[in-house]
Design a protein around this motif. Structure first.
Motif, PDB file in Angstrom:
ATOM      1  N   SER A   1       0.615  -1.347  -0.034  1.00  0.00           N
ATOM      2  CA  SER A   1      -0.150   0.168  -0.382  1.00  0.00           C
ATOM      3  C   SER A   1       0.961   0.889   0.072  1.00  0.00           C
ATOM      4  O   SER A   1       1.723   1.381  -0.136  1.00  0.00           O
ATOM      5  CB  SER A   1      -0.979   0.356   0.541  1.00  0.00           C
ATOM      6  OG  SER A   1      -1.159  -1.435   1.287  1.00  0.00           O
TER       7      SER A   1
ATOM      8  N   VAL B   1      -9.061   0.368 -11.100  1.00  0.00           N
ATOM      9  CA  VAL B   1      -8.669   0.283  -9.582  1.00  0.00           C
ATOM     10  C   VAL B   1      -9.766   0.771  -9.028  1.00  0.00           C
ATOM     11  O   VAL B   1      -9.893   0.759  -7.172  1.00  0.00           O
ATOM     12  CB  VAL B   1      -7.651   1.696  -9.609  1.00  0.00           C
ATOM     13  CG1 VAL B   1      -7.118   2.334 -10.408  1.00  0.00           C
ATOM     14  CG2 VAL B   1      -8.630   3.515  -9.405  1.00  0.00           C
TER      15      VAL B   1
ATOM     16  N   PHE C   1      -8.249   1.304  -5.138  1.00  0.00           N
ATOM     17  CA  PHE C   1      -8.380   3.186  -4.495  1.00  0.00           C
ATOM     18  C   PHE C   1      -9.874   3.687  -3.521  1.00  0.00           C
ATOM     19  O   PHE C   1     -10.436   3.801  -4.152  1.00  0.00           O
ATOM     20  CB  PHE C   1      -7.483   3.444  -5.992  1.00  0.00           C
ATOM     21  CG  PHE C   1      -6.317   3.041  -6.525  1.00  0.00           C
ATOM     22  CD1 PHE C   1      -5.033   2.031  -5.712  1.00  0.00           C
ATOM     23  CD2 PHE C   1      -5.442   3.617  -7.389  1.00  0.00           C
ATOM     24  CE1 PHE C   1      -4.430   1.400  -5.982  1.00  0.00           C
ATOM     25  CE2 PHE C   1      -4.234   3.295  -7.545  1.00  0.00           C
ATOM     26  CZ  PHE C   1      -3.944   2.372  -7.267  1.00  0.00           C
TER      27      PHE C   1
ATOM     28  N   MET D   1      -3.868   4.082  -1.668  1.00  0.00           N
ATOM     29  CA  MET D   1      -3.315   3.034  -3.008  1.00  0.00           C
ATOM     30  C   MET D   1      -3.256   1.776  -2.198  1.00  0.00           C
ATOM     31  O   MET D   1      -2.049   1.383  -1.709  1.00  0.00           O
ATOM     32  CB  MET D   1      -2.560   3.238  -3.817  1.00  0.00           C
ATOM     33  CG  MET D   1      -2.891   4.432  -4.233  1.00  0.00           C
ATOM     34  SD  MET D   1      -1.296   4.866  -5.915  1.00  0.00           S
ATOM     35  CE  MET D   1       0.121   4.541  -5.010  1.00  0.00           C
TER      36      MET D   1
ATOM     37  N   LEU E   1      -1.997  -3.033  -4.122  1.00  0.00           N
ATOM     38  CA  LEU E   1      -1.098  -2.428  -5.348  1.00  0.00           C
ATOM     39  C   LEU E   1       0.106  -3.726  -6.333  1.00  0.00           C
ATOM     40  O   LEU E   1       0.165  -5.027  -5.397  1.00  0.00           O
ATOM     41  CB  LEU E   1       0.610  -1.830  -4.946  1.00  0.00           C
ATOM     42  CG  LEU E   1      -0.271   0.101  -5.063  1.00  0.00           C
ATOM     43  CD1 LEU E   1       0.822   0.156  -4.263  1.00  0.00           C
ATOM     44  CD2 LEU E   1      -0.907   0.382  -5.982  1.00  0.00           C
TER      45      LEU E   1
ATOM     46  N   ASP F   1       0.121  -1.187 -11.753  1.00  0.00           N
ATOM     47  CA  ASP F   1      -0.122   0.437 -11.353  1.00  0.00           C
ATOM     48  C   ASP F   1       1.033   1.393 -11.198  1.00  0.00           C
ATOM     49  O   ASP F   1       1.556   2.586 -11.015  1.00  0.00           O
ATOM     50  CB  ASP F   1      -1.222  -0.050 -10.124  1.00  0.00           C
ATOM     51  CG  ASP F   1      -1.555  -0.328  -9.391  1.00  0.00           C
ATOM     52  OD1 ASP F   1      -2.015  -1.006  -8.918  1.00  0.00           O
ATOM     53  OD2 ASP F   1      -2.408  -0.453 -10.537  1.00  0.00           O
TER      54      ASP F   1
END
Length: 124
Positions: free
Chosen positions: A17, A63, A67, A82, A85, A89
């Protein structure tokens, strides 16, 4: 001086993250729609998420669910949390400001103020 300054990027492993921040100054932040875009090498800039002055949010399909965009009008700052991941990304992430929360907000041409970007790299 109108300015957007992103921070919080870095290198993270897949499934990790990061939290990006974008500090605004020189304009009426509380009345603007704020967006996050990203651009990977060799690719066009793409929409990630946007948030209205009243905290309505909208996400790209790529996303959504991973996100979260949020804002603190008292601090004139917009955030992008976020999670989960993925290597895809990896990109330079930009924040931007525009007037209206509308269908046009997914188009980068809709925004008139941009930050300098912050690099996010996700390793596999």
């Amino acid at each position: 001086q109108v300015q957007l300054v992103e921070s919080g990027g870095g290198l993270v492993q897949a499934e990790g993250s990061l939290r990006l921040s974008c500090a605004a100054s020189g304009f009426s932040f509380g009345s603007k729609t704020m967006g996050w875009f990203r651009q990977a090498p060799g690719k066009e800039r793409e929409f990630v998420a946007a948030i209205s002055w009243s905290a309505r949010s909208y996400y790209s399909d790529s996303v959504k669910g991973r996100f979260t965009i949020s804002r603190d009008n008292a601090k004139s700052t917009v955030y992008l949390q976020m999670n989960s991941l993925k290597p895809e990304d990896t990109a330079v992430y930009y924040c931007a400001a525009t007037e209206a929360f509308s269908s046009s907000m997914v188009n980068s041409n809709h925004y008139n103020t941009w930050g300098q970007g912050t690099q996010v790299t996700v390793s596999s």
